[in-house]
Design a protein around this motif. Sequence first.
Motif, PDB file in Angstrom:
ATOM      1  N   GLY A  86      51.270  73.521  80.711  1.00 12.35           N
ATOM      2  CA  GLY A  86      52.315  74.439  80.301  1.00 12.35           C
ATOM      3  C   GLY A  86      52.101  74.957  78.893  1.00 12.35           C
ATOM      4  N   ALA A 124      58.606  70.548  87.725  1.00 17.36           N
ATOM      5  CA  ALA A 124      58.346  71.206  86.445  1.00 17.36           C
ATOM      6  C   ALA A 124      59.533  71.018  85.529  1.00 17.36           C
ATOM      7  N   PHE A 138      54.000  81.311  86.415  1.00 18.39           N
ATOM      8  CA  PHE A 138      55.119  81.318  85.470  1.00 18.39           C
ATOM      9  C   PHE A 138      55.802  82.677  85.522  1.00 18.39           C
ATOM     10  N   PHE A 189      57.212  75.482  78.688  1.00 22.72           N
ATOM     11  CA  PHE A 189      57.047  74.857  79.992  1.00 22.72           C
ATOM     12  C   PHE A 189      56.292  73.549  79.850  1.00 22.72           C
ATOM     13  N   GLU A 204      54.249  70.308  81.907  1.00 21.26           N
ATOM     14  CA  GLU A 204      53.213  70.254  82.931  1.00 21.26           C
ATOM     15  C   GLU A 204      53.834  70.439  84.318  1.00 21.26           C
TER      16      GLU A 204
END
Length: 628
Positions: A461, A483, A599, A608, A610
């Motif tokens: 991320g 997530a 994304f 974000f 991982e």
Amino acid sequence: MKVAGSIVLPAAAVLAANPIFPRQNNATSPDYNSAPPNLTTLANASLLETWRPRAHVLPAYGQIGDPCMHYTDPSTGLFHVGYLHLGASGATTSDLVTYTDLNANSEPFIRAGGINDQVAVFDGSVIEKGINGTPTLLYTSVNYLPIQWTIQYTKGSETQSLAVATDGGRNFTKLEHGPVIPSPPFAYNVTGFRDPFVFQNPSFDRLLESSNGTWYTIISGGIHGEGPSLFLYRQYEQDPQFETWEFLGQWWSEDANSTWTEAGWAGRWGFNFEVGNLFALDSDGYNAEGEIFVTLGAEWSYTPIVPQVSDNREMLWASGTHKFVDGKLQFVPSMAGRLDAGRSAYAAAGKHLPASSQASQNSGASDRFISYLWLTGDFYGTLDFPTPQQNWTGSLLLPRELSVGSINVADNALAWEKGSWRVASQHDNGTLTLATLRQQIAREPLAAFQQNATNTTTQSGGIISSSQSFDQSPKSKHYLLTASISFSSRTNENLKAGFSILSGPNEHTNIYYQFSNESLVIDRSNSSAAASTTPGINTDNESGKLRLFDVPSANGTSIETLNLTIVVDGGVVEVHANDRFAASTWVWSWFEDSRDVGFFVEGGEAEFGEVKIWEGLVDAWPGRNGTS
């Protein structure tokens, strides 16, 4: 529900009106690399596998209706999952992951056609050790249709009757006598009277001065000109045959089409309650001495004064306490919310799953309350979906464990607002502990999806300010994604941050959070190329309210992290957030290459964590010889 002229029938009545189309296994498979035709021109069953989930509960063919009639068989420890299908059908499971049909080809264990149910069998629930120690079903027996909360109720249309399990639950034999609850309470002008849910509760025994272990049932409905209600009954003097039930009053009622809060945290109570469940929870799960919770369906209308037929339904939950009014026990909510924000997610039915069950013994779980929801495939029968071509309609969602959740938050105005939480305790350090309903995908399927993955990918991320594809996307349309997203400020109302799924050159679906209205949104506006060629494929956006609170951190306070669990299983998409929010829907992606994940960010930036994807899920029906 099913549209019949201008009348919308109860959710449970859909099966009685929708046909089952014979399977045509030799149907030619469509070309998923080309633009879709009008799907109604295709052969029957040619779309059988196109959007069919593999890890969810649904019949071998045909339409599924409300989940209901669940129980743990005390003689085997197997959990029985029931649902409406040509009557009521079901399956057994030892692990909440894989299922075995009770009867071949998902044939029902009870059908309409007896002296008490000439027209239909609606929802019911099971007393595990009932008549002669045998699982005993109390269900709604139907003799007249239509039934709808906007029309006058026909006397005798809905009664409550008994049936006893035989052959390990493969059949429920109806007792040869009249209904045990033959009518709604005297002089009540009801809007509905159905879906009995049986339970035992020691606090009810104490408050009502009942014998220990008395059985109770709530029956869902409402009163014309007043509002929705749950009617409470008690097994009379512990009658071992369960033939006599004593009416104890309206246990819960609300003003017509009112709401817990106009801020939108819990929808509207509507004009009629359906599928009410009553149970007690603590922080570990089911506890008979715990806090009282209810899940219920609410039928409502955009017109607040003069009710009109609409397809608006809410799947809600509430928790609260008791008080006596004029000698009658009544429920007083202290918090309420949506069990699922998806507009096609409805008719939740749960059951106490004891630690002694096979599933709980295998996973080491203590007593739990497990709930299943129905995800209707044609919006309660109001859409002209290409049903013959698919040869099945609707699914149950993954089972959920329900418990009392707690959140440690900053003591500020966000926490004190009336919402889907309540302040449980206030602390000297400027924090509060909030209580809410915790709902999580049951531990067994969640673990199985990870342990049995055919492929696992990890996407790093970071701080991201524009949409971008993952380095590697799934090879199929069956996967689990987890997530987290962190936000530095809640003042940017233009920010949308989340993920795109089932995406490609021709289709995409975006799932994102936005602070402008504190909502999690599933944007389906470009999710299906088939929607442009075929009527009956709904692509309206789905959304639900989710507050990210200010929480204690090393630097004082920060915004609560958004933790997402997304399950994509053919056409079924379930979005779960922070163990207290769910939104489920259908995504009818057509093209073979609509598999990308990425994304999604607009109007700002977000951090974000991982992202992990486990592909494959699990075949929930290994014994069906390729029908699932």
